[in-house]
Motif scaffolding. Structure first.
Motif, PDB file in Angstrom:
ATOM      1  N   UNK A  16       1.115  -1.268   0.220  1.00 35.95           N
ATOM      2  CA  UNK A  16      -0.024   0.138  -0.043  1.00 35.95           C
ATOM      3  C   UNK A  16       0.841   1.251  -0.168  1.00 35.95           C
ATOM      4  N   UNK A  17       1.667   1.361  -1.018  1.00 41.11           N
ATOM      5  CA  UNK A  17       2.688   2.521  -0.992  1.00 41.11           C
ATOM      6  C   UNK A  17       1.819   3.753  -1.182  1.00 41.11           C
ATOM      7  N   UNK A  18       0.580   3.817  -1.769  1.00 44.26           N
ATOM      8  CA  UNK A  18       0.097   5.061  -2.041  1.00 44.26           C
ATOM      9  C   UNK A  18      -0.708   5.555  -0.754  1.00 44.26           C
ATOM     10  N   UNK A  19      -0.963   4.956  -0.089  1.00 43.60           N
ATOM     11  CA  UNK A  19      -1.653   5.479   1.168  1.00 43.60           C
ATOM     12  C   UNK A  19      -1.096   6.417   1.953  1.00 43.60           C
ATOM     13  N   UNK A  20      -1.576   7.673   2.210  1.00 45.14           N
ATOM     14  CA  UNK A  20      -1.021   8.417   3.121  1.00 45.14           C
ATOM     15  C   UNK A  20      -0.525   8.181   4.489  1.00 45.14           C
ATOM     16  N   UNK A  21      -0.011   8.970   5.347  1.00 44.35           N
ATOM     17  CA  UNK A  21       0.375   8.549   6.294  1.00 44.35           C
ATOM     18  C   UNK A  21      -0.425   8.632   7.469  1.00 44.35           C
ATOM     19  N   UNK A  22      -1.743   9.208   7.377  1.00 43.99           N
ATOM     20  CA  UNK A  22      -2.858   9.036   8.330  1.00 43.99           C
ATOM     21  C   UNK A  22      -3.280  10.167   9.217  1.00 43.99           C
ATOM     22  N   UNK A  23      -4.437  10.503   9.628  1.00 41.11           N
ATOM     23  CA  UNK A  23      -4.707  11.355  10.314  1.00 41.11           C
ATOM     24  C   UNK A  23      -4.632  11.060  11.656  1.00 41.11           C
ATOM     25  N   UNK A  24      -4.513  12.257  12.589  1.00 35.77           N
ATOM     26  CA  UNK A  24      -4.373  12.153  14.005  1.00 35.77           C
ATOM     27  C   UNK A  24      -5.546  11.457  14.693  1.00 35.77           C
ATOM     28  N   UNK A  25      -5.638  10.354  15.225  1.00 42.31           N
ATOM     29  CA  UNK A  25      -6.739   9.917  15.975  1.00 42.31           C
ATOM     30  C   UNK A  25      -7.490  10.726  16.896  1.00 42.31           C
ATOM     31  N   UNK A  26      -6.682  11.589  17.485  1.00 38.99           N
ATOM     32  CA  UNK A  26      -7.456  12.578  18.230  1.00 38.99           C
ATOM     33  C   UNK A  26      -8.413  13.601  17.686  1.00 38.99           C
ATOM     34  N   UNK A  27      -8.517  13.691  16.289  1.00 40.98           N
ATOM     35  CA  UNK A  27      -9.568  14.347  15.540  1.00 40.98           C
ATOM     36  C   UNK A  27     -10.868  13.862  15.508  1.00 40.98           C
TER      37      UNK A  27
END
Length: 259
Positions: A16-27
């Motif tokens: 899954x090289x195209x997936x972004x780093x991800x958002x902060x779970x605290x959001x």
């Protein structure tokens, strides 16, 4: 939920090289209904949070609650009353129509306010329910196809066609389900922003378990052209099984539970 091994973790990164780093779970804590730590409705620390969003009220009112059709119906009644020289009845019909449409928009606002869609690298979470909050867990490995409908201006719907027989009831899902699919209900992310990007994120995440089919028959011509340029998979392809990379909630079938 944990990865089986360091080797599996490396394999997931390569697949899954195209997936972004991800958002902060605290959001998620201050955005929409919370799951109060319930694992069914809360991304786990090792899940990559790719996107979260909620429906747009006006589009939800038009699509799920059929406000435009109701407005057209009352407009016809008013026109008939005017044509038959009954101005008093026409005024009553106009007032009744305005009240009905206002109620539908209020229900759409209430539904959007009580909804939060969450996409992680292993599942789709739906926190829904105007009266009783329900948490729906849809593992991506159970998603057979994604049916995208573009409503314009970047908004649209994504219906999820699922493998297996573990299905939720129509009443539990409504209005977050694809219309006219009663025997095999399809959960639907309704009136969401950046729908093309969300569909692509979902396809990229699902590719870990095998490619996903995206049905573009309902997408507007301009959106279809963009997809054919490489943003999504537009043809039916066989799912290529891959060794499971995770265990836990992401491996379970479609489930839902009242809050």
């Amino acid at each position: 939920m944990a990865l089986n091994s360091d080797t599996d973790q490396g394999a997931a990164a390569r697949l899954s090289p195209t997936l972004p780093e991800g958002l902060d779970h605290a959001l998620l804590e201050g955005d929409g209904p919370t799951a109060h730590g319930d694992k069914l409705g809360t991304p786990q620390p090792d899940e990559r949070l790719l996107w979260r969003g909620r429906p747009k009220v006006s589009l939800l009112a038009r699509g799920a609650f059929r406000a435009y059709w109701v407005a057209f119906y009352f407009a016809v009644l008013v026109a008939v009353c005017v044509a038959t020289d009954r101005p008093g009845t026409a005024a009553i019909m106009a007032g009744a129509g305005a009240v009905t449409i206002a109620i539908l928009y209020f229900l759409a606002w209430l539904s959007a306010r009580s909804t939060l869609y969450i996409l992680t690298d292993v599942r789709v979470i739906m926190r829904i329910g105007m009266a009783i909050e329900t948490r729906i867990n849809v593992p991506l490995k159970q998603v057979k196809a994604a049916h995208l409908r573009d409503s314009g201006k970047g908004f649209g719907d994504i219906a999820l066609e699922l493998n297996g027989d573990r299905l939720l009831g129509v009443v539990l899902l409504w209005p977050h389900l694809r219309p006219w699919h009663i025997n095999h209900p399809q959960p639907m992310l309704r009136a969401i922003p950046e729908v093309a990007r969300v569909a692509q994120l979902m396809a990229d995440a699902r590719a870990i378990y095998g490619e996903i089919e995206q049905n573009l028959s309902d997408v507007k011509e301009t959106a279809a052209e963009t997809v054919h340029q490489g943003q999504a998979v537009s043809a039916t392809v066989g799912l290529r099984p891959v060794a499971p990379l995770r265990t836990g909630l992401g491996d379970k079938g479609l489930e839902g539970a009242p809050a």
